[in-house]
Design a protein around this motif. Sequence first.
Motif, PDB file in Angstrom:
ATOM      1  N   ASN A  52       0.864  -1.182   0.000  1.00 23.83           N
ATOM      2  CA  ASN A  52       0.000   0.000   0.000  1.00 23.83           C
ATOM      3  C   ASN A  52       0.907   1.241   0.000  1.00 23.83           C
ATOM      4  OD1 ASN A  52      -1.651   2.141   0.629  1.00 23.83           O
ATOM      5  ND2 ASN A  52      -2.910   0.976   2.074  1.00 23.83           N
ATOM      6  N   LEU A  53       0.842   2.048  -1.055  1.00 20.63           N
ATOM      7  CA  LEU A  53       1.761   3.187  -1.154  1.00 20.63           C
ATOM      8  C   LEU A  53       1.520   4.226  -0.068  1.00 20.63           C
ATOM      9  CD1 LEU A  53       2.391   3.875  -4.950  1.00 20.63           C
ATOM     10  CD2 LEU A  53       3.747   2.567  -3.348  1.00 20.63           C
ATOM     11  N   CYS A  54       0.307   4.247   0.509  1.00 21.37           N
ATOM     12  CA  CYS A  54       0.051   5.197   1.611  1.00 21.37           C
ATOM     13  C   CYS A  54       0.922   4.855   2.823  1.00 21.37           C
ATOM     14  CB  CYS A  54      -1.409   5.159   2.039  1.00 21.37           C
ATOM     15  SG  CYS A  54      -2.462   5.847   0.788  1.00 21.37           S
ATOM     16  N   ASP A  55       1.238   3.582   2.987  1.00 16.52           N
ATOM     17  CA  ASP A  55       2.107   3.188   4.104  1.00 16.52           C
ATOM     18  C   ASP A  55       3.550   3.584   3.824  1.00 16.52           C
ATOM     19  OD1 ASP A  55      -0.089   2.026   5.183  1.00 16.52           O
ATOM     20  OD2 ASP A  55       0.414  -0.013   4.522  1.00 16.52           O
ATOM     21  N   ILE A  56       3.881   3.617   2.556  1.00 17.48           N
ATOM     22  CA  ILE A  56       5.277   3.871   2.169  1.00 17.48           C
ATOM     23  C   ILE A  56       5.545   5.366   2.055  1.00 17.48           C
ATOM     24  CG2 ILE A  56       6.834   3.600   0.170  1.00 17.48           C
ATOM     25  CD1 ILE A  56       5.590   0.830  -0.147  1.00 17.48           C
ATOM     26  N   ILE A  57       4.553   6.078   1.518  1.00 20.50           N
ATOM     27  CA  ILE A  57       4.729   7.522   1.327  1.00 20.50           C
ATOM     28  C   ILE A  57       3.861   8.213   2.367  1.00 20.50           C
ATOM     29  CG2 ILE A  57       4.705   9.393  -0.384  1.00 20.50           C
ATOM     30  CD1 ILE A  57       4.586   7.153  -2.574  1.00 20.50           C
ATOM     31  N   ALA A  58       4.423   8.356   3.570  1.00 22.98           N
ATOM     32  CA  ALA A  58       3.600   8.794   4.703  1.00 22.98           C
ATOM     33  C   ALA A  58       3.560  10.308   4.852  1.00 22.98           C
ATOM     34  CB  ALA A  58       4.117   8.147   5.980  1.00 22.98           C
ATOM     35  N   ASP A  59       4.651  10.999   4.498  1.00 20.31           N
ATOM     36  CA  ASP A  59       4.678  12.456   4.727  1.00 20.31           C
ATOM     37  C   ASP A  59       5.494  13.154   3.636  1.00 20.31           C
ATOM     38  OD1 ASP A  59       7.325  11.944   5.341  1.00 20.31           O
ATOM     39  OD2 ASP A  59       6.940  11.794   7.489  1.00 20.31           O
ATOM     40  N   ASP A  60       5.605  14.484   3.795  1.00 20.53           N
ATOM     41  CA  ASP A  60       6.298  15.279   2.767  1.00 20.53           C
ATOM     42  C   ASP A  60       7.762  14.895   2.630  1.00 20.53           C
ATOM     43  OD1 ASP A  60       3.994  16.555   2.265  1.00 20.53           O
ATOM     44  OD2 ASP A  60       4.502  18.419   3.316  1.00 20.53           O
ATOM     45  N   GLU A  61       8.385  14.490   3.738  1.00 26.74           N
ATOM     46  CA  GLU A  61       9.803  14.111   3.632  1.00 26.74           C
ATOM     47  C   GLU A  61       9.947  12.847   2.779  1.00 26.74           C
ATOM     48  OE1 GLU A  61      12.780  14.648   6.616  1.00 26.74           O
ATOM     49  OE2 GLU A  61      13.648  12.679   6.183  1.00 26.74           O
ATOM     50  N   ASP A  62       9.009  11.900   2.931  1.00 24.67           N
ATOM     51  CA  ASP A  62       9.060  10.688   2.086  1.00 24.67           C
ATOM     52  C   ASP A  62       8.966  11.081   0.612  1.00 24.67           C
ATOM     53  OD1 ASP A  62       9.252   9.042   4.243  1.00 24.67           O
ATOM     54  OD2 ASP A  62       7.129   8.478   4.281  1.00 24.67           O
ATOM     55  N   VAL A  63       8.073  12.024   0.324  1.00 22.28           N
ATOM     56  CA  VAL A  63       7.898  12.475  -1.061  1.00 22.28           C
ATOM     57  C   VAL A  63       9.220  13.028  -1.594  1.00 22.28           C
ATOM     58  CG1 VAL A  63       6.777  14.205  -2.537  1.00 22.28           C
ATOM     59  CG2 VAL A  63       5.421  12.915  -0.876  1.00 22.28           C
ATOM     60  N   GLU A  64       9.838  13.917  -0.813  1.00 18.87           N
ATOM     61  CA  GLU A  64      11.111  14.529  -1.240  1.00 18.87           C
ATOM     62  C   GLU A  64      12.180  13.465  -1.430  1.00 18.87           C
ATOM     63  OE1 GLU A  64      11.581  17.685  -2.083  1.00 18.87           O
ATOM     64  OE2 GLU A  64       9.461  18.000  -1.661  1.00 18.87           O
ATOM     65  N   LEU A  65      12.245  12.532  -0.497  1.00 18.41           N
ATOM     66  CA  LEU A  65      13.305  11.514  -0.558  1.00 18.41           C
ATOM     67  C   LEU A  65      13.115  10.586  -1.755  1.00 18.41           C
ATOM     68  CD1 LEU A  65      13.888  10.532   3.182  1.00 18.41           C
ATOM     69  CD2 LEU A  65      15.305  11.963   1.706  1.00 18.41           C
ATOM     70  N   ILE A  66      11.873  10.183  -1.986  1.00 18.17           N
ATOM     71  CA  ILE A  66      11.624   9.295  -3.127  1.00 18.17           C
ATOM     72  C   ILE A  66      11.977  10.018  -4.420  1.00 18.17           C
ATOM     73  CG2 ILE A  66       9.807   8.098  -4.445  1.00 18.17           C
ATOM     74  CD1 ILE A  66       8.569   7.346  -1.714  1.00 18.17           C
ATOM     75  N   ARG A  67      11.653  11.306  -4.471  1.00 22.51           N
ATOM     76  CA  ARG A  67      11.940  12.086  -5.681  1.00 22.51           C
ATOM     77  C   ARG A  67      13.444  12.172  -5.946  1.00 22.51           C
ATOM     78  NH1 ARG A  67       9.356  16.923  -4.516  1.00 22.51           N
ATOM     79  NH2 ARG A  67       7.364  16.298  -5.381  1.00 22.51           N
ATOM     80  N   GLN A  68      14.243  12.208  -4.899  1.00 18.91           N
ATOM     81  CA  GLN A  68      15.694  12.377  -5.099  1.00 18.91           C
ATOM     82  C   GLN A  68      16.449  11.055  -5.124  1.00 18.91           C
ATOM     83  OE1 GLN A  68      16.618  14.868  -1.609  1.00 18.91           O
ATOM     84  NE2 GLN A  68      17.923  13.245  -0.807  1.00 18.91           N
ATOM     85  N   THR A  69      15.716   9.950  -4.947  1.00 18.38           N
ATOM     86  CA  THR A  69      16.395   8.644  -4.932  1.00 18.38           C
ATOM     87  C   THR A  69      16.382   8.030  -6.330  1.00 18.38           C
ATOM     88  OG1 THR A  69      15.715   8.303  -2.642  1.00 18.38           O
ATOM     89  CG2 THR A  69      16.368   6.344  -3.874  1.00 18.38           C
ATOM     90  N   PRO A  70      17.547   7.637  -6.833  1.00 14.71           N
ATOM     91  CA  PRO A  70      17.569   7.013  -8.152  1.00 14.71           C
ATOM     92  C   PRO A  70      17.087   5.568  -8.082  1.00 14.71           C
ATOM     93  CG  PRO A  70      19.751   6.952  -7.192  1.00 14.71           C
ATOM     94  CD  PRO A  70      18.874   7.689  -6.204  1.00 14.71           C
TER      95      PRO A  70
END
Length: 413
Positions: A52-70
Amino acid sequence: MNIVVAQSGGPTCAINASLLGVFRHATKYEEIGTVYGSVNGIEGLILDNLVNLCDIIADDEDVELIRQTPSTVLGSCRYKLPDFKADRTVFETITANLKKYGIGAFFYIGGNDSMDTVMKLDDYFKANNIDIKAIGIPKTIDNDLPITDHTPGFGSAAKYVATTMQEIIRDSSVYSSKSVTIVEIMGRDTGWLTASSAVLRQNGEVAPHLIYLPEAPFSVKKFLSDVREAQQKHYAVIVAVSEGVSLDADDFQSGKVDNFGHKYLSGVGKALEKIVSQEIGCKVRSIELNVMQRCSSHLSSKRDITEAERIGGAAVKTALDGFSGRMMVYKRVRNHPYNMRIEHVDVREVANKVKYFPLEWINETQNNVTNDAIEYCMPLIQGEQNFIMKNGLPKHYVLRFALSHDKRKGKIE
Ligand code: F6P
């Protein structure tokens, strides 16, 4: 309805941005409930391995980190579906799992092989009156998907290739003795990424002096004569060569192929290094940029990442508008100032097809590219990302959910 998104094929710096695009856009729609991620591409739907992506992408920091992770936070695969008319078993398993999770739309972020999966699933769903939409979201550093102006991931890889090439040029040019430096660049059967090294000309660089793409015929004899000619003008000759260039003697490659029949390409730079060493005898070094060119997010293009997220979001809208069997594409509107819009096309026009580097953008002597290539690439490498750092290093977002070998055994291999 719920939806599921998966990532497939070779990693890029932008593929996680497209995943975010799907997730963030989907959460805006009341019609969409849970957004699932399928682990290791389509394999997750075969093995019932969804998160469930809601469990994985919990907050704004997760969003930023996923965006910067190759690379791919959900893992990847190179799994080829059979023709459902020959073997329906795997389609039935996938459909059963999709239904189990109440999924009404499947989003696949991938290259030409992954579009084969989207096409086959869409064919199967339509033939069996199954109301599940299948939408392709392009990605590949190779930039070889037809119709779309460029692919998410290419701009970042091109920025890395040009930046690294510039650094190699500085390093290789310090001595007063003659040398040849050969840089091997990915791209499979197409030379888009190798050609992108020419953008350095925009900043006044003369090197790379020679650029070889798979689209032009290659001969070792001609290559040696090109190098000798370049040595008349430059002490340190820099060569960019695409991994897909085939030498007259091909035996430097392993001969191994992936599930889609693509050869594991690697080693053309090393093979040319040996040839230059034997035939010319000066100092020679080869550098294979290898996976760094698809995972060096510290040099990613902000425009690439932003566009990748947008195209993921647009895919969700496309499914909600009732479309299926489509791949999202970029249409370049103009270069100055750069502008593009997002549309979608029949995935069958893209699946298993290749967009080659235009022959008219290769110079007459077939050892460099024209300014058209520079004009094309320049807008795509623009902008830098700000990174969340940890202990002086870019912070990555890492999920660990690899399936045990036993669970995969007999089902995937
Ligand atoms: O997906 C494109 C690509 O990165 C090519 O440039 C390269 O030839 C190939 O994938 C490598 O594949 P793999 O990751 O399976 O080694």
